[in-house]
Write a protein that holds these residues in place. Structure first.
Motif, mmCIF file in Angstrom:
data_model
loop_
_atom_site.group_PDB
_atom_site.id
_atom_site.type_symbol
_atom_site.label_atom_id
_atom_site.label_comp_id
_atom_site.label_asym_id
_atom_site.label_seq_id
_atom_site.Cartn_x
_atom_site.Cartn_y
_atom_site.Cartn_z
ATOM 1 N N PHE A 1 6.142 4.522 8.867
ATOM 2 C CA PHE A 1 6.114 4.400 10.149
ATOM 3 C C PHE A 1 4.512 4.625 10.630
ATOM 4 O O PHE A 1 4.174 4.126 11.688
ATOM 5 C CB PHE A 1 6.907 5.531 10.751
ATOM 6 C CG PHE A 1 6.774 5.448 12.416
ATOM 7 C CD1 PHE A 1 7.348 4.507 13.031
ATOM 8 C CD2 PHE A 1 6.244 6.714 12.913
ATOM 9 C CE1 PHE A 1 7.210 4.576 14.506
ATOM 10 C CE2 PHE A 1 6.307 6.712 14.438
ATOM 11 C CZ PHE A 1 6.754 5.727 15.249
ATOM 12 N N GLU A 2 3.841 5.379 9.900
ATOM 13 C CA GLU A 2 2.570 5.729 10.253
ATOM 14 C C GLU A 2 1.573 4.391 9.899
ATOM 15 O O GLU A 2 0.971 4.333 10.852
ATOM 16 C CB GLU A 2 2.033 6.797 9.143
ATOM 17 C CG GLU A 2 2.378 8.199 9.639
ATOM 18 C CD GLU A 2 1.867 9.209 8.708
ATOM 19 O OE1 GLU A 2 1.551 10.297 8.794
ATOM 20 O OE2 GLU A 2 1.547 8.996 7.367
ATOM 21 N N ASN A 3 1.921 3.654 9.229
ATOM 22 C CA ASN A 3 1.361 2.454 8.709
ATOM 23 C C ASN A 3 1.517 1.421 9.983
ATOM 24 O O ASN A 3 0.740 0.849 10.479
ATOM 25 C CB ASN A 3 1.676 1.842 7.639
ATOM 26 C CG ASN A 3 0.908 0.634 7.058
ATOM 27 O OD1 ASN A 3 0.524 -0.276 7.959
ATOM 28 N ND2 ASN A 3 0.272 0.926 5.697
ATOM 29 N N VAL A 4 2.513 1.226 10.663
ATOM 30 C CA VAL A 4 2.943 0.304 11.478
ATOM 31 C C VAL A 4 2.108 0.815 12.841
ATOM 32 O O VAL A 4 1.867 -0.043 13.514
ATOM 33 C CB VAL A 4 4.587 0.475 11.822
ATOM 34 C CG1 VAL A 4 4.746 -0.466 13.189
ATOM 35 C CG2 VAL A 4 5.300 -0.180 10.796
ATOM 36 N N CYS A 5 2.263 2.267 12.893
ATOM 37 C CA CYS A 5 1.503 2.849 14.268
ATOM 38 C C CYS A 5 -0.093 2.281 14.214
ATOM 39 O O CYS A 5 -0.659 1.818 15.130
ATOM 40 C CB CYS A 5 1.485 4.274 14.157
ATOM 41 S SG CYS A 5 3.257 4.685 14.985
ATOM 42 N N ILE A 6 -0.631 2.435 12.920
ATOM 43 C CA ILE A 6 -1.947 2.034 12.761
ATOM 44 C C ILE A 6 -1.944 0.573 12.987
ATOM 45 O O ILE A 6 -3.122 0.430 13.645
ATOM 46 C CB ILE A 6 -2.600 2.499 11.367
ATOM 47 C CG1 ILE A 6 -2.400 4.037 11.444
ATOM 48 C CG2 ILE A 6 -3.787 1.873 10.902
ATOM 49 C CD1 ILE A 6 -2.799 4.668 10.030
ATOM 50 N N GLU B 1 0.799 -1.365 -0.055
ATOM 51 C CA GLU B 1 -0.025 -0.039 -0.099
ATOM 52 C C GLU B 1 0.769 1.189 0.174
ATOM 53 O O GLU B 1 0.316 2.450 -0.189
ATOM 54 C CB GLU B 1 -1.023 0.009 1.193
ATOM 55 C CG GLU B 1 -0.250 0.074 2.620
ATOM 56 C CD GLU B 1 0.031 -1.375 3.090
ATOM 57 O OE1 GLU B 1 0.011 -1.704 4.240
ATOM 58 O OE2 GLU B 1 0.358 -2.210 2.413
ATOM 59 N N ILE B 2 2.341 0.932 0.157
ATOM 60 C CA ILE B 2 3.024 2.345 0.402
ATOM 61 C C ILE B 2 3.686 2.408 -1.178
ATOM 62 O O ILE B 2 4.417 1.516 -1.618
ATOM 63 C CB ILE B 2 4.348 2.262 1.263
ATOM 64 C CG1 ILE B 2 3.685 2.078 2.755
ATOM 65 C CG2 ILE B 2 5.296 3.484 1.199
ATOM 66 C CD1 ILE B 2 4.697 1.895 3.757
ATOM 67 N N ASP C 1 11.083 8.228 -2.408
ATOM 68 C CA ASP C 1 12.324 9.105 -1.786
ATOM 69 C C ASP C 1 11.933 8.714 -0.068
ATOM 70 O O ASP C 1 11.680 7.560 0.479
ATOM 71 C CB ASP C 1 12.121 10.327 -1.865
ATOM 72 C CG ASP C 1 12.353 10.806 -3.431
ATOM 73 O OD1 ASP C 1 13.122 9.855 -4.013
ATOM 74 O OD2 ASP C 1 11.664 11.530 -3.949
ATOM 75 N N HIS C 2 12.229 9.892 0.736
ATOM 76 C CA HIS C 2 12.042 9.638 2.117
ATOM 77 C C HIS C 2 10.677 9.657 2.611
ATOM 78 O O HIS C 2 10.393 9.116 3.885
ATOM 79 C CB HIS C 2 12.863 10.740 3.097
ATOM 80 C CG HIS C 2 14.332 10.351 3.119
ATOM 81 N ND1 HIS C 2 15.262 10.185 2.131
ATOM 82 C CD2 HIS C 2 15.126 10.247 4.281
ATOM 83 C CE1 HIS C 2 16.243 9.774 2.346
ATOM 84 N NE2 HIS C 2 16.252 9.775 3.869
ATOM 85 N N GLN C 3 9.628 9.955 1.970
ATOM 86 C CA GLN C 3 8.291 9.812 2.254
ATOM 87 C C GLN C 3 8.068 8.555 2.443
ATOM 88 O O GLN C 3 7.072 8.327 3.323
ATOM 89 C CB GLN C 3 7.606 10.679 1.040
ATOM 90 C CG GLN C 3 5.842 10.704 1.621
ATOM 91 C CD GLN C 3 5.684 11.486 2.898
ATOM 92 O OE1 GLN C 3 6.258 12.614 2.967
ATOM 93 N NE2 GLN C 3 4.702 11.059 3.564
ATOM 94 N N LYS C 4 8.547 7.620 1.685
ATOM 95 C CA LYS C 4 7.955 6.352 2.107
ATOM 96 C C LYS C 4 8.257 5.619 3.469
ATOM 97 O O LYS C 4 7.659 4.927 3.933
ATOM 98 C CB LYS C 4 8.327 5.222 0.986
ATOM 99 C CG LYS C 4 10.070 5.159 1.077
ATOM 100 C CD LYS C 4 10.499 4.144 -0.017
ATOM 101 C CE LYS C 4 12.069 3.996 0.264
ATOM 102 N NZ LYS C 4 12.621 3.028 -1.082
#
Length: 513
Positions: free
Chosen positions: A241-246, A228-229, A233-236
């Motif tokens: 990290f946001e995905n792991v938190c969710i 889904e990502i 660049d660095h945005q991925k």
């Protein structure tokens, strides 16, 4: 089984120690060490998950496959290995850890392209065994085999179990760490997952200052397990990290939904994919108690108590954020994402509870109702699962004392009964304001509240029977856990019998396995 199709992309991607040396040691600058399972001459199959084997692409079991199931006589295409990771244990930095009792065979791909890692647990020592023998005993292996499958059928993200077998060896363990070791039957369980990567893998690279290897591991993880990502660049890395938190927050909500207590939520026991992993001193909730921990080594602090699991997962994510900082390089983003975790988790948690009650959604006034419910559950010592099962069938004419006494671990005296009556009145009033029909409300409850949970006393009975050469209860429990939203066996839908209240290996547990 199609074990000749097992591949090993992890070994080809990252640096490792290929010495096949099981001696305990540090392995800096590598992510794995090759190691051969101990091998067992007299294995005996206890259980095999045929459905899972077909799903992941291994196919049907044949008698000749038994040696593979315990890690003996491996084909040439398999170079088994253990991975290195670090972690915070009970809030303290523990340094390098690793797969001390787990050995990976590699990865199998099924007909749809889905990839699954295959791992032995209890097949012998690795460089990360920390002076232990790398074996596992029957009781811990049965508990992992059955509970991981129970969680899967409850729709809780989890590793899964493929097989369970006796090794033919006896293993000595001090079950309660009280100086009374004894011999127990040894066993091996094969567990599977999309990946066994943990927070601790990333912590180790950070601690060793291996930032290039840390970034390589991140790239590998995103490419293989987070389709889904799509950013670059660095945005991925931020999206990762946001995905792991969710995923982590969603997992905690599911644990609260079914009343699961992990018991040892160290960062090295946290899956980067948001899976339930490492079934040690876990327990399903009997009487509702936010302060309950099944792990005797977690006393008296109760760091990993039932009610603290959301808080601890948040703390663990802070440690992961610290490890990823050299790559993400944006402290404000990390802090903001972590602050948002609590908001997301508690809203998801309360929405889940509303479904358990059959409400049409979460309203502001429901917050007081849910807080009141927690107090009632604890004071009346009501069984978490049985309470909601009873709630589905309650009517205005129900005799509450007679109706809820089978779900209470204490006597419902006049004072407690009055409090319960007041609460049920509040509940009935809230139901009447629902914008959905009673049928829709009941459907919400029936699909959210299991009829069957794998209680510790049932596991204890099953382990005792298997130890004595019987498998009838194993078969029966397997049928029940595969259909947790049905009541196949009413005798399992009762509160914990009082004679199991203080039984070692049932109500009181440790990590000794």
């Amino acid at each position: 089984m199609n074990i000749e199709n097992i591949g090993q992309p992890f070994l080809k991607k990252f640096p490792g120690d290929f010495s096949n040396n099981p001696t305990q040691r540090n392995t800096p600058k590598v992510l794995f060490a090759t190691i051969k399972p101990a091998g067992f001459d007299h294995p005996q199959l206890i259980a095999f998950n045929e459905t899972l084997s077909e799903e992941i692409g291994l196919g049907k079991f044949e008698e000749k496959d038994l040696n593979f199931l315990v890690g003996s006589q491996l084909p040439d295409n398999i170079q088994s290995y253990a991975t290195a990771y670090a972690g915070h244990q009970f809030g303290n930095w523990a340094g390098q850890l690793g797969d001390g009792r787990a050995i990976l065979a590699g990865e199998i791909t099924n007909a749809t392209g889905k990839k699954t890692e295959i791992q032995w647990k209890g097949a012998g020592a690795t460089p990360y065994s920390r002076r232990a023998d790398g074996r596992a005993v029957l009781r811990s292996s049965v508990r992992e085999y059955l509970m991981s499958e129970a969680m899967y059928h409850l729709s809780v993200p989890t590793t899964r179990a493929l097989s369970l077998a006796f090794t033919g060896e006896d293993v000595i363990r001090d079950i309660m760490y009280n100086g009374n070791p004894r011999y127990e039957k040894g066993a091996v369980v094969i567990r599977t997952a999309e990946s066994f990567l943990r927070f601790g893998h990333f912590e180790l690279m950070f601690a060793q200052g291996e930032h290039k290897l840390l970034q390589d591991l991140l790239d590998f993880t995103i490419e293989n397990y987070f389709p889904e990502i799509v950013s670059s660049d660095h945005q991925k890395y931020k999206d990762f990290f946001e995905n792991v938190c969710i995923r982590t927050a969603d997992l905690m909500v599911e644990w609260f939904r079914v009343g699961f207590v992990h018991g040892v939520m160290n960062t090295d026991n946290m899956s980067i994919l948001g899976l339930t992993i490492d079934y040690g001193p876990y327990s399903m909730m009997d009487e509702y108690n936010l302060n309950f921990t099944p792990n005797t080594t977690d006393l008296p602090g109760r760091r990993y108590a039932f009610g603290k699991q959301g808080q601890i997962s948040h703390w663990n994510l802070w440690k992961l954020a610290n490890a990823l900082q050299p790559i993400i390089n944006d402290e404000k983003f990390l802090e903001s994402t972590l602050n948002n975790f609590g908001v997301y988790f508690w809203e998801a948690h309360d929405k889940m509870l509303c479904k358990k009650f059959g409400f049409d959604g979460l309203r502001k006034e429901d917050e007081d109702f849910l807080t009141n419910w927690q107090g009632i559950m604890q004071e009346l010592e009501l069984d978490h699962t049985l309470f909601f099962n009873q709630l589905e069938k309650i009517t205005p004419d129900t005799d509450l004392k007679e109706y809820f006494s089978p779900a209470a671990y204490t006597v419902l005296n006049e004072e407690k009964l009055r409090k319960l009556e007041d609460f049920i009145d509040q509940y009935q009033s809230r139901l009447q304001s629902n914008t959905i029909s009673r049928e829709e409300s009941l459907e919400l409850m029936k699909t959210t509240n299991p009829k069957f949970i794998l209680r510790n006393y049932l596991l204890y009975q099953c382990i005792e029977e298997i130890s004595n050469g019987k498998t009838e209860m194993l078969t029966k429990l397997t049928q029940a856990l595969e259909n947790p939203y049905q009541e196949l066996f009413p005798e399992f839908s009762v509160k914990r019998p009082s004679n199991y209240d203080d039984t070692a290996g049932c109500s009181t547990l440790s990590c000794s396995s």
